[in-house]
Write a protein that holds these residues in place. Structure first.
Motif, mmCIF file in Angstrom:
data_model
loop_
_atom_site.group_PDB
_atom_site.id
_atom_site.type_symbol
_atom_site.label_atom_id
_atom_site.label_comp_id
_atom_site.label_asym_id
_atom_site.label_seq_id
_atom_site.Cartn_x
_atom_site.Cartn_y
_atom_site.Cartn_z
ATOM 1 N N GLU A 123 -16.192 -4.309 6.633
ATOM 2 C CA GLU A 123 -14.799 -3.880 6.508
ATOM 3 C C GLU A 123 -13.854 -4.923 7.105
ATOM 4 O O GLU A 123 -12.754 -5.151 6.580
ATOM 5 N N ASP A 156 -5.383 -5.765 6.344
ATOM 6 C CA ASP A 156 -5.282 -4.351 6.000
ATOM 7 C C ASP A 156 -5.767 -4.181 4.564
ATOM 8 O O ASP A 156 -5.133 -4.649 3.616
ATOM 9 N N ALA A 157 -6.928 -3.514 4.420
ATOM 10 C CA ALA A 157 -7.551 -3.403 3.102
ATOM 11 C C ALA A 157 -6.728 -2.556 2.152
ATOM 12 O O ALA A 157 -6.709 -2.810 0.937
ATOM 13 N N GLU A 158 -6.043 -1.557 2.666
ATOM 14 C CA GLU A 158 -5.289 -0.667 1.784
ATOM 15 C C GLU A 158 -4.146 -1.403 1.097
ATOM 16 O O GLU A 158 -3.929 -1.280 -0.108
ATOM 17 N N SER A 159 -3.402 -2.179 1.887
ATOM 18 C CA SER A 159 -2.261 -2.906 1.309
ATOM 19 C C SER A 159 -2.632 -4.307 0.862
ATOM 20 O O SER A 159 -1.822 -5.001 0.241
ATOM 21 N N GLN A 160 -3.865 -4.755 1.199
ATOM 22 C CA GLN A 160 -4.337 -6.104 0.893
ATOM 23 C C GLN A 160 -3.391 -7.160 1.460
ATOM 24 O O GLN A 160 -3.008 -8.127 0.797
ATOM 25 N N SER A 194 -13.223 -7.389 4.470
ATOM 26 C CA SER A 194 -13.023 -6.778 3.155
ATOM 27 C C SER A 194 -11.954 -7.482 2.319
ATOM 28 O O SER A 194 -11.670 -7.059 1.196
ATOM 29 N N GLY A 198 0.824 -1.197 0.000
ATOM 30 C CA GLY A 198 0.000 0.000 0.000
ATOM 31 C C GLY A 198 0.856 1.244 0.000
ATOM 32 O O GLY A 198 2.080 1.204 -0.123
ATOM 33 N N LYS A 199 0.205 2.388 0.216
ATOM 34 C CA LYS A 199 0.910 3.667 0.151
ATOM 35 C C LYS A 199 1.978 3.780 1.223
ATOM 36 O O LYS A 199 2.970 4.470 1.058
ATOM 37 N N GLU A 200 1.744 3.116 2.357
ATOM 38 C CA GLU A 200 2.701 3.209 3.454
ATOM 39 C C GLU A 200 3.719 2.071 3.424
ATOM 40 O O GLU A 200 4.505 1.895 4.343
ATOM 41 N N GLN A 234 -13.722 -2.880 -7.125
ATOM 42 C CA GLN A 234 -12.723 -3.555 -6.291
ATOM 43 C C GLN A 234 -13.048 -5.039 -6.157
ATOM 44 O O GLN A 234 -12.158 -5.896 -6.206
#
Length: 784
Positions: free
Chosen positions: A611, A228-232, A614, A55-57, A642
């Motif tokens: 969530e 973690d949904a952002e980084s999957q 998710s 993810g972004k982080e 998604q």
């Protein structure tokens, strides 16, 4: 006379794609997924394992590991005082639920053994004291994978492989741990009759064979998925790798502290530092009824505190919220399946893997106060006695273990109680599991509704009629059975509503059967059944409330608040959250402030649950449905996209996205999406019929009726087609001017779906259009 039916087809084309497809229904509750490493009968969506996607982080996930929670003291601490229980537990299926691989825990042959599966040769070997499997990966090519963990032990052992992103995946190549004389001591594939390639919904590298979601919380103690949904990615943690003492008893720190107190202070804490105790079974005094030959509890004591604890794993359910402990309310954390088609036969016998709880709730033994540990040692998991002796604890052998009762020579296979009252079914190729509803064989019911029975299961050359006659001569006419009502509800019989109502209100019937009837009633809603459901919504039966809550999306909007608002006041989070979901988009400001407050809390729970899950397309579709009902169409579209990206073969996501395109003036985009899904290789598709049906309706809306008809026909003819597919296809034929073919198809379809009111009404209209008044009147009387 054809104009009304043509108009009806236009209405169908405009409305038939339900935006709530992903929200679940009475037959497929939301997120009620398989919690087995291998999914045997359903084929939900799957994609390649994420290869370390960041993810972004820059989160990368992490392999599962102990969480260091100080409230959990571990089995070694328990063993210091509870040696016998610890000794029983060691080498049990709970102890061996998950282990690191070594010479003691690995039972499979890793001595350069090979296994050929449709031309792909896998090899099992050791190197540098590690166990390896060389097999096809997510790219379809052979790779060497080190075994991270063993999974289970008997009658099969599976193996977990670690992937980037904190994922563990379960190999479909498994070891048959049974003795060689029983066909064991061999490698086998869980899907031996179909070639499962990389990218297929059931390939071992996909999300349906993902340990973190499918299996982990029942094979480890105090497990937290931590997706973690952002980084999957996952950062899954446990307190103990396997199923230890604290899985059932709860965290032990307070108990250890209690044990260190002076004796007088210990006596003041009757729970001994635990939130939950299982003393009821030991306190029960059983007395034999000489007339019936069956023991009954003679004192007033609650014996079944352990059942909802066992159900946390031994049930077919979806985990809706993290952090459950043994003392927690089952319906605060889990959404269990009821007696749904596909999972259970209409009479409640097991069909798919359902893990005991739903079966046991149907039994008279459960109603009499029997609990799991009456028959099973809760630590070793072994039976309390062997053979018929375990039943003889409560059933007089002189009455029941006789040839006069069971019609077979004493000591023979036919004389074993379980072979008549606990028939088994084999799952995962080698795992025979027994039905725990302890039912009397009902060949008469098999003749009526097609359910199996033990008699002709063994006497395969005989008929149900033969078996039923013998049983009736010996035991008299059988009682009515709730299976008839559930069957009527499944097939859309003309009297389905009245049968389901009768079952729902009959307090002598198993609660899970009544809850299932309630979940079906919204399909047949009338003023009478709506009033009954309102009374149920205001009652005190938690499982009945769940049955209603999971079917609210089938209730008309104008009726829904009367049924859903009372459920917002329920203590069970799952039920209240489903009720809130059904109310999403309603003008809550017109209700009292307390209703709005409860709605907001339940809706927050619903969103948190979706969530939490998710990592699954089902939850993304549920969230999209929620956004759509709230009017946030861009948010719904993003979530559906998604879901399709995560699982390109998950049909509810595709259909809902196509329908959203339609609703926003992009019909051609929806058609393109559906065609692309249908054009995937057949082995990568899950179920084409819903896609074909949706595409056919899209073409109707675009006034391409001739192009639509073949698609609608394909959907209607599919093996698992719904009655509505057949109805819509017949309407399309009639709208195209071929009324003869339409009538003929409906007549044939009613053989598949006897009594379906929608098809019967259409056929009556068509009979009248074509001058067949006598047939129309005859069918009209049947419909009444």
């Amino acid at each position: 006379m054809r104009a009304p039916i043509i108009f009806l087809l236009a209405v169908l084309a405009a409305t038939a794609c339900d935006k709530d497809t992903g929200a679940g229904d009475a037959e497929n509750p939301p997120n009620t997924v398989q919690h087995s490493a291998a999914v045997q009968s359903q084929k939900p969506a799957v994609v390649h394992v994420a290869q370390g996607k960041q993810g972004k982080e820059g989160k990368k996930g992490a392999p599962p590991q102990a969480d260091g929670n100080p409230d959990y003291v571990g089995v070694a601490q328990c063993a210091a005082c509870h040696q016998q229980a610890f000794d029983d537990w060691q080498k049990s299926h709970h102890d061996l639920a998950m282990k690191t691989p070594d010479s003691e825990t690995v039972v499979g042959n890793f001595d350069d053994a090979t296994f050929d599966y449709f031309g792909t040769e896998s090899r099992f070997f050791q190197r540098d004291d590690q166990y390896f499997v060389r097999t096809d990966g997510p790219d379809g090519k052979l790779h060497d994978y080190p075994v991270a963990y063993t999974f289970g032990v008997y009658p099969l052992q599976q193996y977990l492989i670690e992937f980037p992103g904190g994922r563990l995946q379960t190999l479909s190549l498994s070891w048959d741990a049974r003795p060689k004389k029983e066909g064991g001591q061999r490698w086998f594939h869980l899907y031996p009759d179909e070639q499962i390639k990389a990218g297929d919904p059931l390939h071992w590298t996909g999300i349906n064979q993902n340990w973190n979601f499918q299996c982990a919380d029942c094979h480890s103690t105090n497990l937290h998925k931590n997706y973690d949904a952002e980084s999957q990615t996952f950062a899954t943690r446990w307190s103990e790798m396997n199923v230890g003492c604290e899985s059932c008893h709860g965290p032990g720190r307070a108990h250890v502290e209690w044990a260190g107190l002076p004796e007088r202070e210990r006596a003041a804490d009757k729970n001994q530092g635990f939130e939950l105790r299982f003393d009821g079974r030991r306190q029960a005094r059983w007395a034999m009824d000489a007339k019936t030959g069956i023991a009954l509890i003679a004192n007033n004591v609650h014996t079944q505190a352990e059942i909802p604890v066992c159900a946390q794993c031994h049930s077919r359910r979806g985990t809706q919220f993290p952090g459950v402990k043994p003392e927690d309310d089952f319906l605060d954390f889990f959404h269990p399946a009821l007696l749904s088609a596909g999972l259970y036969h209409a009479d409640g016998q097991i069909n798919d893997e359902v893990y005991v709880w739903g079966s046991f709730l149907q039994s008279k033994m459960h109603g009499a106060g029997v609990t799991c540990s009456n028959c099973h040692n809760p630590h070793s998991l072994e039976l309390r006695a062997s053979g018929n002796d375990v039943c003889a604890q409560c059933h007089l052998p002189t009455k029941f273990d006789t040839a006069e009762h069971h019609f077979h020579p004493v000591g023979s296979e036919g004389a074993q109680c379980v072979n008549c009252h606990m028939t088994d079914k084999v799952y995962m190729q080698v795992d025979a599991r027994r039905d725990h509803s302890f039912r009397v064989p009902r060949p008469d019911l098999s003749e009526k509704i097609g359910s199996p029975n033990a008699c002709v299961g063994c006497h395969t050359d005989e008929t149900n009629t033969w078996a039923a006659a013998i049983l009736e001569e010996k035991f008299g006419e059988p009682d009515p059975h709730y299976g008839e009502a559930l069957f009527a509800g499944r097939v859309g019989a003309p009297d389905a509503e009245s049968q389901l109502l009768k079952l729902a209100m009959d307090e002598s019937q198993p609660e899970i059967a009544r809850a299932t009837a309630i979940s079906m009633l919204p399909r047949y809603l009338s003023q009478t059944s709506a009033q009954v459901l309102q009374v149920i919504a205001q009652g005190d039966d938690a499982l009945l409330h769940l049955g209603l809550a999971q079917s609210l999306d089938h209730v008309p909007q104008q009726v829904r608040p009367a049924l859903a608002i009372p459920l917002l006041y329920e203590d069970e989070r799952v039920t209240a959250s489903l009720a809130a979901s059904a109310l999403a988009g309603a003008p809550m400001e017109s209700y009292p402030a307390e209703v709005g407050k409860r709605f907001d809390q339940a809706m927050a729970d619903y969103q948190a649950s979706a969530e939490f899950n998710s990592d699954r397309p089902e939850s993304l579709v549920n969230l999209a449905s929620l956004r759509g009902r709230e009017g946030d169409l861009p948010g719904a579209e993003k979530l559906l996209q998604q879901a399709v990206a995560l699982a390109p073969y998950y049909t509810p996501a595709i259909i809902n996205l196509a329908d959203l395109y339609r609703g926003t003036g992009r019909e051609r985009d929806g058609e393109r999406l559906l065609r692309n899904a249908l054009n995937r290789p057949i082995e990568e598709a899950i179920e084409k019929a819903p896609l074909q049906h949706a595409l056919g309706l899209s073409l109707v809306r675009q006034q391409k009726l001739q192009d639509a008809i073949p698609m609608l026909r394909a959907a209607a003819d599919a093996e698992h087609a719904s009655p509505r597919y057949a109805y819509v296809y017949a309407i399309a034929l009639n709208s195209a001017g071929d009324s003869t073919a339409a009538v003929r198809y409906l007549e044939q379809a009613l053989q598949r779906f006897p009594g379906d009111p929608e098809m019967m009404s259409a056929l009556i209209s068509m009979y009248r259009e074509t001058g067949q008044q006598e047939k129309a009147e005859q069918l009209r009387r049947q419909l009444q």
